[in-house]
Motif scaffolding. Structure first.
Motif, PDB file in Angstrom:
ATOM      1  N   GLU A 282     -42.323  -4.790 -81.129  1.00  0.00           N
ATOM      2  CA  GLU A 282     -42.251  -3.362 -80.837  1.00  0.00           C
ATOM      3  C   GLU A 282     -40.816  -2.874 -80.614  1.00  0.00           C
ATOM      4  O   GLU A 282     -40.501  -1.723 -80.927  1.00  0.00           O
ATOM      5  N   GLU A 283     -39.973  -3.720 -80.045  1.00  0.00           N
ATOM      6  CA  GLU A 283     -38.559  -3.385 -79.855  1.00  0.00           C
ATOM      7  C   GLU A 283     -37.704  -4.566 -80.307  1.00  0.00           C
ATOM      8  O   GLU A 283     -37.012  -5.198 -79.502  1.00  0.00           O
ATOM      9  N   PRO A 284     -37.741  -4.894 -81.591  1.00  0.00           N
ATOM     10  CA  PRO A 284     -37.120  -6.147 -82.046  1.00  0.00           C
ATOM     11  C   PRO A 284     -35.613  -6.222 -81.835  1.00  0.00           C
ATOM     12  O   PRO A 284     -35.087  -7.299 -81.531  1.00  0.00           O
ATOM     13  N   ASP A 285     -34.901  -5.116 -81.980  1.00  0.00           N
ATOM     14  CA  ASP A 285     -33.444  -5.172 -81.836  1.00  0.00           C
ATOM     15  C   ASP A 285     -33.052  -5.479 -80.392  1.00  0.00           C
ATOM     16  O   ASP A 285     -32.207  -6.348 -80.140  1.00  0.00           O
ATOM     17  N   ARG A 286     -33.654  -4.756 -79.458  1.00  0.00           N
ATOM     18  CA  ARG A 286     -33.325  -5.021 -78.054  1.00  0.00           C
ATOM     19  C   ARG A 286     -33.814  -6.409 -77.637  1.00  0.00           C
ATOM     20  O   ARG A 286     -33.138  -7.127 -76.903  1.00  0.00           O
ATOM     21  N   PHE A 287     -34.987  -6.782 -78.117  1.00  0.00           N
ATOM     22  CA  PHE A 287     -35.517  -8.107 -77.806  1.00  0.00           C
ATOM     23  C   PHE A 287     -34.531  -9.188 -78.235  1.00  0.00           C
ATOM     24  O   PHE A 287     -34.232 -10.113 -77.474  1.00  0.00           O
ATOM     25  N   ARG A 288     -34.010  -9.076 -79.447  1.00  0.00           N
ATOM     26  CA  ARG A 288     -33.083 -10.093 -79.958  1.00  0.00           C
ATOM     27  C   ARG A 288     -31.819 -10.135 -79.108  1.00  0.00           C
ATOM     28  O   ARG A 288     -31.315 -11.222 -78.783  1.00  0.00           O
ATOM     29  N   ARG A 289     -31.295  -8.968 -78.727  1.00  0.00           N
ATOM     30  CA  ARG A 289     -30.079  -8.934 -77.908  1.00  0.00           C
ATOM     31  C   ARG A 289     -30.314  -9.603 -76.559  1.00  0.00           C
ATOM     32  O   ARG A 289     -29.492 -10.390 -76.088  1.00  0.00           O
ATOM     33  N   VAL A 290     -31.431  -9.267 -75.931  1.00  0.00           N
ATOM     34  CA  VAL A 290     -31.730  -9.823 -74.611  1.00  0.00           C
ATOM     35  C   VAL A 290     -31.884 -11.338 -74.682  1.00  0.00           C
ATOM     36  O   VAL A 290     -31.353 -12.077 -73.841  1.00  0.00           O
ATOM     37  N   LEU A 291     -32.602 -11.799 -75.690  1.00  0.00           N
ATOM     38  CA  LEU A 291     -32.845 -13.234 -75.802  1.00  0.00           C
ATOM     39  C   LEU A 291     -31.555 -13.989 -76.117  1.00  0.00           C
ATOM     40  O   LEU A 291     -31.265 -15.038 -75.510  1.00  0.00           O
ATOM     41  N   LEU A 292     -30.768 -13.459 -77.040  1.00  0.00           N
ATOM     42  CA  LEU A 292     -29.510 -14.132 -77.372  1.00  0.00           C
ATOM     43  C   LEU A 292     -28.528 -14.108 -76.204  1.00  0.00           C
ATOM     44  O   LEU A 292     -27.824 -15.104 -75.958  1.00  0.00           O
ATOM     45  N   ASP A 293     -28.486 -13.005 -75.454  1.00  0.00           N
ATOM     46  CA  ASP A 293     -27.613 -12.952 -74.275  1.00  0.00           C
ATOM     47  C   ASP A 293     -28.007 -14.041 -73.287  1.00  0.00           C
ATOM     48  O   ASP A 293     -27.141 -14.719 -72.720  1.00  0.00           O
ATOM     49  N   TYR A 294     -29.298 -14.198 -73.067  1.00  0.00           N
ATOM     50  CA  TYR A 294     -29.764 -15.249 -72.147  1.00  0.00           C
ATOM     51  C   TYR A 294     -29.354 -16.629 -72.658  1.00  0.00           C
ATOM     52  O   TYR A 294     -28.820 -17.458 -71.905  1.00  0.00           O
ATOM     53  N   LEU A 295     -29.605 -16.892 -73.933  1.00  0.00           N
ATOM     54  CA  LEU A 295     -29.297 -18.213 -74.479  1.00  0.00           C
ATOM     55  C   LEU A 295     -27.806 -18.509 -74.429  1.00  0.00           C
ATOM     56  O   LEU A 295     -27.385 -19.612 -74.066  1.00  0.00           O
ATOM     57  N   GLU A 296     -26.992 -17.514 -74.757  1.00  0.00           N
ATOM     58  CA  GLU A 296     -25.553 -17.719 -74.785  1.00  0.00           C
ATOM     59  C   GLU A 296     -24.969 -17.893 -73.382  1.00  0.00           C
ATOM     60  O   GLU A 296     -24.032 -18.675 -73.170  1.00  0.00           O
ATOM     61  N   GLU A 297     -25.516 -17.164 -72.400  1.00  0.00           N
ATOM     62  CA  GLU A 297     -24.928 -17.150 -71.057  1.00  0.00           C
ATOM     63  C   GLU A 297     -25.470 -18.230 -70.151  1.00  0.00           C
ATOM     64  O   GLU A 297     -24.766 -18.719 -69.268  1.00  0.00           O
ATOM     65  N   ARG A 298     -26.754 -18.621 -70.347  1.00  0.00           N
ATOM     66  CA  ARG A 298     -27.396 -19.434 -69.320  1.00  0.00           C
ATOM     67  C   ARG A 298     -27.774 -20.830 -69.791  1.00  0.00           C
ATOM     68  O   ARG A 298     -28.093 -21.687 -68.965  1.00  0.00           O
ATOM     69  N   VAL A 299     -27.793 -21.056 -71.087  1.00  0.00           N
ATOM     70  CA  VAL A 299     -28.281 -22.342 -71.592  1.00  0.00           C
ATOM     71  C   VAL A 299     -27.112 -23.194 -72.065  1.00  0.00           C
ATOM     72  O   VAL A 299     -26.232 -22.698 -72.756  1.00  0.00           O
TER      73      VAL A 299
END
Length: 299
Positions: A282-299
């Motif tokens: 439903e909100e693929p662009d924001r979803f991708r940004r949020v998920l990638l930000d998490y992966l890049e910052e926390r993993v």
């Protein structure tokens, strides 16, 4: 379009087989994202877009849980066969078979989020991160919120639902049509539904053994074996950075997600204002940004 998988096939699971697909190379540079679909009794299809994360260097593993999709179907298995323990064992078996134990991230959506949380609560050594998407912490909480959401339906719609639930005729066309009014508000608000989501929906109802046994005839009429089950008493043991995702119009309402936020020590919660149960669609662009930000910052 999601990337073409680099490999797909089956891994043995006892006498059965689990179907999987891998997108991206397992080089060890970044941990694989292992995707747990919902249901129980769904398939990976509606989450296949996550394969695009391989373009950013994150290998992605999709699989169909036992009983559905490309994995072994067991339509005559007794109800007691289908347990959370079975699916935890299947996940462990998959991680071992694909050589992922040294480093992986779990992405669990809906029921898959509950399963992923339970796996994470055992503190497996190779787990690097956890994403719990659109998942309640327990079915009793879920059922309480289903009543709240159903009370907001047009009265004539809920009357149809109640009539067929009382009569045991939830397989009728009238029940299905009324059910879809709820689904269009709280499961996926896109019209028409994306092809991959429609494919998963049809898979459930073409092969309903697991869904009907563990859940019931619909998202909001949970009369299956999971009706009293939950993970809220285990999530305080989760020791990896955790991202919670939910939609403002989600059937997994904030009340059902709150225990994760309250009890997981290292947790962040993102709510998608224009989504229901499938913000990745439903909100693929924001979803991708949020998920990638998490992966890049926390993993």
């Amino acid at each position: 379009m999601p990337r073409t998988p680099d490999a797909k096939g089956h891994v043995p699971f006892g006498e059965h087989r689990t179907w999987y697909r891998r997108t991206g190379e397992l080089t060890g540079a970044r941990p694989a994202l292992v995707v747990l679909h919902g249901g129980p009794g769904s398939t990976h299809d509606y989450l296949v877009g996550l394969a695009d994360l391989a373009d950013e260097g994150w290998p992605v593993i999709h699989y169909d849980q036992l009983g559905n999709g490309g994995s072994t179907h067991l339509p005559h298995a007794p109800a007691g066969f289908w347990t959370p323990r079975l699916f935890l064992d299947e996940l462990d078996n998959l991680l071992d078979a694909l050589g992922l134990r040294d480093g992986y991230v779990l992405f669990g959506q809906s029921w898959g989020g509950m399963l992923a949380a339970l796996h994470a609560s055992a503190r497996p050594a190779g787990l690097r991160g956890l994403v719990i998407a659109n998942a309640p912490a327990s079915y009793p909480l879920w059922l309480g919120e289903m009543r709240v959401l159903r009370d907001r339906l047009p009265p004539e719609i809920d009357e149809v639902l109640l009539k067929h639930e009382a009569a045991g005729t939830t397989d009728s066309r009238e029940y299905f049509d009324a059910m879809m009014v709820f689904y269009s508000r709280h499961v996926c608000r896109l019209d028409p539904w994306p092809r991959e989501f429609a494919a998963t929906f049809l898979e459930i109802y073409n092969n309903p053994t697991v869904y009907y046994t563990m859940n019931g005839p619909s998202e909001f009429h949970v009369i299956g074996t999971l009706r009293d089950w939950g993970v809220e008493d285990r999530v305080a043991d989760i020791a990896v950075p955790t991202l919670l995702l939910s939609g403002r119009h989600d059937e997994a309402t904030p009340a059902t997600v709150q225990p994760y936020f309250d009890r997981i020590p290292d947790v962040r919660w993102e709510i998608f204002e224009n989504s229901s149960h499938t913000p990745h669609l439903e909100e693929p662009d924001r979803f991708r940004r949020v998920l990638l930000d998490y992966l890049e910052e926390r993993v």
